[in-house]
Design a protein around this motif. Structure first.
Motif, PDB file in Angstrom:
ATOM      1  N   GLN A  38      28.025  78.646   5.459  1.00 42.28           N
ATOM      2  CA  GLN A  38      27.373  77.572   6.197  1.00 42.28           C
ATOM      3  C   GLN A  38      28.185  76.280   6.069  1.00 42.28           C
ATOM      4  N   PRO A  39      28.218  75.444   7.122  1.00 38.82           N
ATOM      5  CA  PRO A  39      28.927  74.161   7.014  1.00 38.82           C
ATOM      6  C   PRO A  39      28.243  73.243   5.999  1.00 38.82           C
ATOM      7  N   ILE A  40      29.032  72.385   5.341  1.00 35.12           N
ATOM      8  CA  ILE A  40      28.506  71.463   4.338  1.00 35.12           C
ATOM      9  C   ILE A  40      28.633  70.042   4.873  1.00 35.12           C
ATOM     10  N   GLN A  41      27.531  69.356   4.938  1.00 35.02           N
ATOM     11  CA  GLN A  41      27.509  67.969   5.417  1.00 35.02           C
ATOM     12  C   GLN A  41      27.788  67.008   4.266  1.00 35.02           C
ATOM     13  N   SER A  42      28.432  65.867   4.605  1.00 32.96           N
ATOM     14  CA  SER A  42      28.632  64.727   3.689  1.00 32.96           C
ATOM     15  C   SER A  42      29.604  65.023   2.552  1.00 32.96           C
ATOM     16  N   VAL A  43      30.509  65.973   2.740  1.00 31.55           N
ATOM     17  CA  VAL A  43      31.577  66.188   1.766  1.00 31.55           C
ATOM     18  C   VAL A  43      32.561  65.020   1.834  1.00 31.55           C
ATOM     19  N   SER A  44      32.977  64.507   0.686  1.00 35.18           N
ATOM     20  CA  SER A  44      33.976  63.435   0.653  1.00 35.18           C
ATOM     21  C   SER A  44      35.359  64.040   0.860  1.00 35.18           C
ATOM     22  N   VAL A  45      36.074  63.562   1.867  1.00 31.16           N
ATOM     23  CA  VAL A  45      37.421  64.034   2.193  1.00 31.16           C
ATOM     24  C   VAL A  45      38.342  62.827   2.122  1.00 31.16           C
ATOM     25  N   TYR A  46      39.343  62.864   1.236  1.00 36.01           N
ATOM     26  CA  TYR A  46      40.172  61.677   1.056  1.00 36.01           C
ATOM     27  C   TYR A  46      41.553  62.068   0.546  1.00 36.01           C
ATOM     28  N   PHE A  47      42.526  61.203   0.887  1.00 37.41           N
ATOM     29  CA  PHE A  47      43.874  61.397   0.380  1.00 37.41           C
ATOM     30  C   PHE A  47      43.946  60.959  -1.072  1.00 37.41           C
ATOM     31  N   LYS A  48      44.676  61.677  -1.863  1.00 40.90           N
ATOM     32  CA  LYS A  48      44.851  61.313  -3.261  1.00 40.90           C
ATOM     33  C   LYS A  48      45.531  59.940  -3.345  1.00 40.90           C
ATOM     34  N   GLY A  49      44.833  58.989  -3.936  1.00 39.86           N
ATOM     35  CA  GLY A  49      45.332  57.623  -4.006  1.00 39.86           C
ATOM     36  C   GLY A  49      44.924  56.761  -2.836  1.00 39.86           C
ATOM     37  N   GLY A  50      44.186  57.314  -1.878  1.00 33.71           N
ATOM     38  CA  GLY A  50      43.783  56.545  -0.702  1.00 33.71           C
ATOM     39  C   GLY A  50      42.302  56.676  -0.436  1.00 33.71           C
ATOM     40  N   LYS A  51      41.892  56.271   0.769  1.00 32.80           N
ATOM     41  CA  LYS A  51      40.486  56.325   1.145  1.00 32.80           C
ATOM     42  C   LYS A  51      40.252  57.476   2.103  1.00 32.80           C
ATOM     43  N   GLY A  52      38.990  57.709   2.424  1.00 33.83           N
ATOM     44  CA  GLY A  52      38.708  58.879   3.221  1.00 33.83           C
ATOM     45  C   GLY A  52      37.471  58.779   4.072  1.00 33.83           C
ATOM     46  N   THR A  66      49.020  56.639   7.962  1.00 34.76           N
ATOM     47  CA  THR A  66      50.408  56.347   8.313  1.00 34.76           C
ATOM     48  C   THR A  66      51.295  56.281   7.074  1.00 34.76           C
ATOM     49  N   ASN A  67      50.702  56.508   5.906  1.00 32.99           N
ATOM     50  CA  ASN A  67      51.443  56.462   4.641  1.00 32.99           C
ATOM     51  C   ASN A  67      52.017  57.847   4.341  1.00 32.99           C
ATOM     52  N   GLU A  68      53.320  57.965   4.367  1.00 32.46           N
ATOM     53  CA  GLU A  68      53.967  59.262   4.148  1.00 32.46           C
ATOM     54  C   GLU A  68      53.798  59.758   2.714  1.00 32.46           C
ATOM     55  N   LYS A  69      53.407  58.878   1.790  1.00 34.69           N
ATOM     56  CA  LYS A  69      53.233  59.283   0.387  1.00 34.69           C
ATOM     57  C   LYS A  69      51.977  60.127   0.185  1.00 34.69           C
ATOM     58  N   TYR A  70      51.045  60.061   1.148  1.00 31.93           N
ATOM     59  CA  TYR A  70      49.809  60.823   1.012  1.00 31.93           C
ATOM     60  C   TYR A  70      50.043  62.258   1.486  1.00 31.93           C
ATOM     61  N   THR A  71      50.215  63.153   0.545  1.00 32.35           N
ATOM     62  CA  THR A  71      50.503  64.561   0.868  1.00 32.35           C
ATOM     63  C   THR A  71      49.476  65.512   0.283  1.00 32.35           C
ATOM     64  N   VAL A  72      48.475  64.992  -0.415  1.00 30.79           N
ATOM     65  CA  VAL A  72      47.431  65.827  -1.012  1.00 30.79           C
ATOM     66  C   VAL A  72      46.072  65.355  -0.516  1.00 30.79           C
ATOM     67  N   LEU A  73      45.302  66.284   0.036  1.00 30.31           N
ATOM     68  CA  LEU A  73      43.967  65.977   0.550  1.00 30.31           C
ATOM     69  C   LEU A  73      42.933  66.587  -0.394  1.00 30.31           C
ATOM     70  N   SER A 420      42.546  48.016  -1.638  1.00 34.16           N
ATOM     71  CA  SER A 420      43.698  48.731  -1.113  1.00 34.16           C
ATOM     72  C   SER A 420      44.799  47.715  -0.800  1.00 34.16           C
ATOM     73  N   GLU A 421      45.983  48.213  -0.530  1.00 36.74           N
ATOM     74  CA  GLU A 421      47.107  47.329  -0.234  1.00 36.74           C
ATOM     75  C   GLU A 421      46.828  46.476   1.001  1.00 36.74           C
ATOM     76  N   ALA A 422      46.239  47.086   2.023  1.00 34.23           N
ATOM     77  CA  ALA A 422      45.934  46.342   3.247  1.00 34.23           C
ATOM     78  C   ALA A 422      44.849  45.304   3.004  1.00 34.23           C
ATOM     79  N   GLU A 423      43.845  45.646   2.216  1.00 35.90           N
ATOM     80  CA  GLU A 423      42.780  44.687   1.913  1.00 35.90           C
ATOM     81  C   GLU A 423      43.323  43.494   1.143  1.00 35.90           C
ATOM     82  N   ALA A 424      44.214  43.761   0.214  1.00 35.10           N
ATOM     83  CA  ALA A 424      44.767  42.680  -0.597  1.00 35.10           C
ATOM     84  C   ALA A 424      45.577  41.696   0.242  1.00 35.10           C
ATOM     85  N   LYS A 425      46.157  42.168   1.359  1.00 29.60           N
ATOM     86  CA  LYS A 425      46.978  41.301   2.204  1.00 29.60           C
ATOM     87  C   LYS A 425      46.157  40.410   3.131  1.00 29.60           C
ATOM     88  N   VAL A 426      44.877  40.740   3.340  1.00 30.53           N
ATOM     89  CA  VAL A 426      44.110  40.049   4.367  1.00 30.53           C
ATOM     90  C   VAL A 426      43.938  38.564   4.056  1.00 30.53           C
TER      91      VAL A 426
END
Length: 849
Positions: A38-52, A66-73, A420-426
């Motif tokens: 069965q499908p699972i609702q509300s699973v957190s999906v995020y890049f390691k070190g990033g948001k999701g 757009t960050n090439e460093k994110y290679t693990v989900l 995050s890096e983008a938030e810190a720049k705002v």
């Protein structure tokens, strides 16, 4: 109009985003239970070190970066083992992810068919939720004698992409450095640009007996748009949109509406509940309970609760959203995630609440605004009494000066989680943006169009909607004016205008000078100023419109006879002082000479016959107190627009007329009380109630009595009587009650066609009791001024309310094309008066969620 304009400012931010060329890693997929498929609702999906993101009701997700460093989900969900997947950067990929139940301790799986007939009777899910409801009080934090904790709060606004041609617009091309600060998506793979950030660190204390709450604000940091936007007003408006979420309350305030909590006392009546399975985490057995609205258009949530089976029936985790069919405007998605942690006493306390809302003009619009409110709590201390001195003084105290900034080390220590890096720049990006000449030009044009003012540095011209108007006395009327800004002086504020009527061929003018003691604009909070002014102008008796310039061009169109006017010469001195946002007072002096115009004539009877009185002069001393607990408002260019909440607003005014002072002709005392209150009735909507009462002591002519607010325009005015004629009723004592109730679609949501249109019901009633004492009634006292009469019929056009109350009622439809309110108004009393309209159709334009 001003409320429409202020909300429009926020909506127009939708047009400020852009698309730009970059390579993206895009992953689409579905998450399923490894055992049941069965499908699972509300699973957190995020890049390691990033948001999701989180999966939807069908287990689907889309995430990009757009960050090439994110290679693990990573995939995580309470009760399931975490999963990690390697991904290829800069490519689109599809995947199916299977998750296993943690520790394989699934004790029971209970499935309910969503297609079958649903019933609360003999339903184990409903029996469980009733136990949760029965235990709400002991699971609230207020069940403890003493509680303290540290809180971090982050409020953020982000823009999603808009057409690339907008980015190449000559007004926006210099702003590219802002739009290049993209962040990893928070909602279904959308690239977003942080544009507003507001952070607060605070320490909270609670005491049960005697009950007291205290908040010490340790630090604040927010984006500053300088004079172009009211940042404090935006912050207040966002606070109203994203109020603290407490699932144990019956109603949850969100987006200025009341949503019924899934564990409210009446939740089984409005929700469907389903037990999915049970699991065990850290030795505590949990039941996963899914819930959904019985009616998808009602203001209800859908989602999942994890409930403990330790006898406390506490909420351990909450994940919820709203139906796409919910009767809301400009809202594409809403997501609420709340985590609870087990304390030393075995009870669960909220440690994280994340509310994300995506706003869009239409469901299919490319552009949108994403707003996020993140609250984290830590360092709980339970039943450790704080000293009594902690609770003394105001409920909220800032432990720093307004111009004091906390060091970066302070924020690194207290932020949870870090930016995050983008938030810190705002912060630096917006500071650089506001210093650009092109941005200043862009905002000048926007301010002219939306607020009606054009700035020339120390002086600004406006409001433009008052430059041209017309009325029966002046004919075509031209006006031009303006006022100084803080760039002229932080203490001295000047305002003026000059107007000319082409029919009466008379000049009108206004001049004021104010001194601000706190070096804050007299048009913004907090007020602490003294002002002197002189005005010579026309006015309809009894018309003092809040938040609207009275010679607004759009108000020139009137129904019926609009022939009762006054020429006014007013000298005024006033001192205004505000103590915080809850209390303020005004004291003043006013010398007012009023000369009749139009068909009004001041006539009284003397022994030799009738004489005409050319004018009346009064001199008044006044004092007004205003109490508005937990007040919120948006500061417009000219008016402070309240952001209505559940708390009352009380105004008490006293005026003393003094005969012989500056040519004053009458002695009198005028006392007026006004109370406003919004009452929320959960799924039945809310009521706005206004109570007003006044009494004038002394012998006075009718122009000095209360001239009740009439409305002869074709718009629906909340504070006026919409089928009363100008100057139709006067009183020297009165009581008025106005009720305006909005059902928010409670009934229409059950009707198929109306449900699709998302129309909403509204009803109102306005009752006015009043009268004129014998000594002031010209029919009984021939020595006072006579009521005006119609030139053609010689019948009176001004009356008392001695016979019966004035009553009008209305029923209407709101949310037509999302912005129009249409009311069918019926007048019930005094139908024998001349030129009376018994029925009327009135409209009102308003942006609302």
């Amino acid at each position: 109009m001003n409320q429409f304009r202020n909300r429009l400012i926020l909506m127009l931010m939708l047009l400020a985003g852009t698309t730009y060329g970059f390579s993206q890693t895009v992953i689409k997929g579905v998450v399923r239970d490894a055992g049941t498929q069965q499908p699972i609702q509300s699973v957190s999906v995020y890049f390691k070190g990033g948001k999701g993101v989180t999966t939807d009701a069908e287990g689907n997700f889309t995430i990009s970066t757009t960050n090439e460093k994110y290679t693990v989900l990573l995939f995580s969900y309470v009760g399931y083992k975490p999963v990690s997947k390697n991904v290829m950067p800069n490519r689109e990929q599809d995947m199916i992810v299977y998750m296993d139940v943690a520790d394989a301790k699934r004790n029971v799986t209970v499935k309910s068919s969503r297609r079958g007939k649903y019933s609360n009777k003999n339903n184990p899910a409903v029996e469980l939720i009733r136990r949760v409801i029965d235990n709400k009080d002991k699971n609230r934090i207020t069940n403890y004698d003493h509680v303290s904790y540290e809180q971090y709060e982050k409020m953020e606004l982000m823009l999603t992409k808009t057409p690339e041609k907008l980015m190449n617009n000559r007004f926006l091309k210099n702003f590219k450095f802002v739009f290049q600060n993209n962040d990893t998506t928070k909602i279904q793979g959308k690239a977003m640009l942080p544009m507003y950030l507001d952070e607060t660190i605070s320490q909270h204390y609670y005491r049960k007996n005697p009950e007291a709450n205290k908040t010490f604000i340790l630090g604040e940091k927010k984006v500053d748009f300088k004079e172009y936007l009211d940042v404090e007003g935006i912050s207040s408006y966002l606070d109203r949109l994203y109020e603290p979420i407490d699932v144990y309350e019956n109603n949850i305030s969100l987006l200025t509406n009341m949503f019924l909590s899934p564990i409210a006392d009446m939740a089984p009546t409005f929700y469907r509940f389903y037990i999915r399975d049970t699991t065990e985490i850290d030795g505590t057995k949990l039941i996963r309970l899914d819930f959904s609205p019985r009616n998808l258009t009602d203001l209800l949530f859908k989602g999942t609760l994890f409930v403990t089976l330790d006898g406390n029936y506490s909420v351990q985790k909450l994940v919820m959203s709203i139906s796409k069919h919910a009767n809301l405007n400009f809202v594409r998605e809403v997501h609420v995630n709340q985590d609870f942690a087990k304390g030393p006493d075995g009870r669960y306390h909220a440690v994280m609440t994340n509310t994300i809302v995506e706003y869009a003009i239409t469901k299919g619009a490319q552009s949108s605004i994403v707003g996020e409110r993140l609250v984290t709590l830590k360092n709980y201390k339970i039943n450790e009494p704080a000293p009594d001195s902690v609770f003394k003084g105001p409920a909220v105290v800032k432990l720093f000066k307004e111009d004091q900034k906390q060091a970066d080390s302070f924020w690194m220590q207290h932020r949870t989680p870090p930016l995050s890096e983008a938030e810190a720049k705002v912060y630096t990006n917006i500071d650089s943006l506001t210093n650009l000449k092109s941005f200043k030009t862009f905002m000048d044009i926007a301010t002219l169009l939306l607020a009606g003012y054009k700035s020339f540095g120390p002086y600004e011209v406006g409001p433009v909607n008052a430059f041209y108007s017309f009325n029966p006395v002046e004919g075509f009327r031209m006006r031009v004016g303006g006022r100084t800004t803080p760039k002229f002086s932080p203490n001295i504020y000047l305002e003026n205008y000059v107007a000319y009527g082409f029919k009466d061929m008379k000049w009108k003018y206004f001049l004021s000078a104010a001194y601000s003691f706190n070096k804050t604009s007299i048009y913004s909070y907090p007020n602490n100023f003294v002002r002197l002014s002189y005005q010579r102008d026309t006015r309809i008796p009894g018309q003092e419109l809040q938040f609207v310039v009275e010679d607004n061009f759009l108000l020139s169109f009137k129904r019926g006879k609009n022939d009762k006017w006054l020429y006014n010469d007013i000298y005024k001195a006033e001192y205004v002082k505000e103590f915080g946002k809850e209390f303020g007072y005004t004291i003043g002096f006013k010398n007012w000479k009023q000369t009749p115009a139009g068909v009004i004539k001041y006539v009284k009877e003397v022994p030799v016959g009738l004489i005409t009185v050319p004018d009346i002069t009064t001199s008044e001393l006044s004092a007004e107190l205003r109490w508005s607990p937990h007040q919120q408002f948006y500061q417009g260019k000219r008016f402070r627009v309240p952001i209505v909440n559940k708390y009352p607003i009380l105004r008490l005014r006293y005026i003393a007329g003094i005969k012989g002072l500056a040519n004053g002709e009458y002695n009198y005392h005028n006392v007026n009380l006004n109370i406003e209150k919004r009452t929320f009735l959960s799924q039945l909507g809310y009521s706005d109630v206004v109570f007003e009462a006044g009494y004038i002591f002394g012998k006075i002519p009718y122009p000095l009595m209360t001239v009740h607010r009439a409305n002869q325009t074709f718009s629906y005015q909340l504070g006026s009587y919409n089928l009363m004629n100008f100057m139709e009723f006067v009183s020297d004592h009165f009581i008025a009650v106005n009720l305006d109730h909005k059902f928010n679609g409670f009934f229409f949501n059950k009707i198929p066609l109306f449900k699709k249109l998302k129309w909403r019901e509204v009803v109102s009633a306005k009752v006015l009791y009043g009268g004129v004492r014998d000594e002031n009634n010209p029919e009984l006292n021939r020595g006072t001024l006579k009521f005006p009469v119609d030139d053609e019929t010689n019948k009176p056009t001004t009356y008392t309310l001695n016979k019966e109350p004035y009553v009008e009622v209305s029923a209407g439809i709101m949310n037509i094309f999302k912005i129009i309110r249409l009311d069918f108004v019926k007048r019930l009393t005094y139908l024998d008066h001349p030129n009376v309209t018994q029925w009327g159709l009135r409209s009102r334009v308003r942006l609302d969620f």
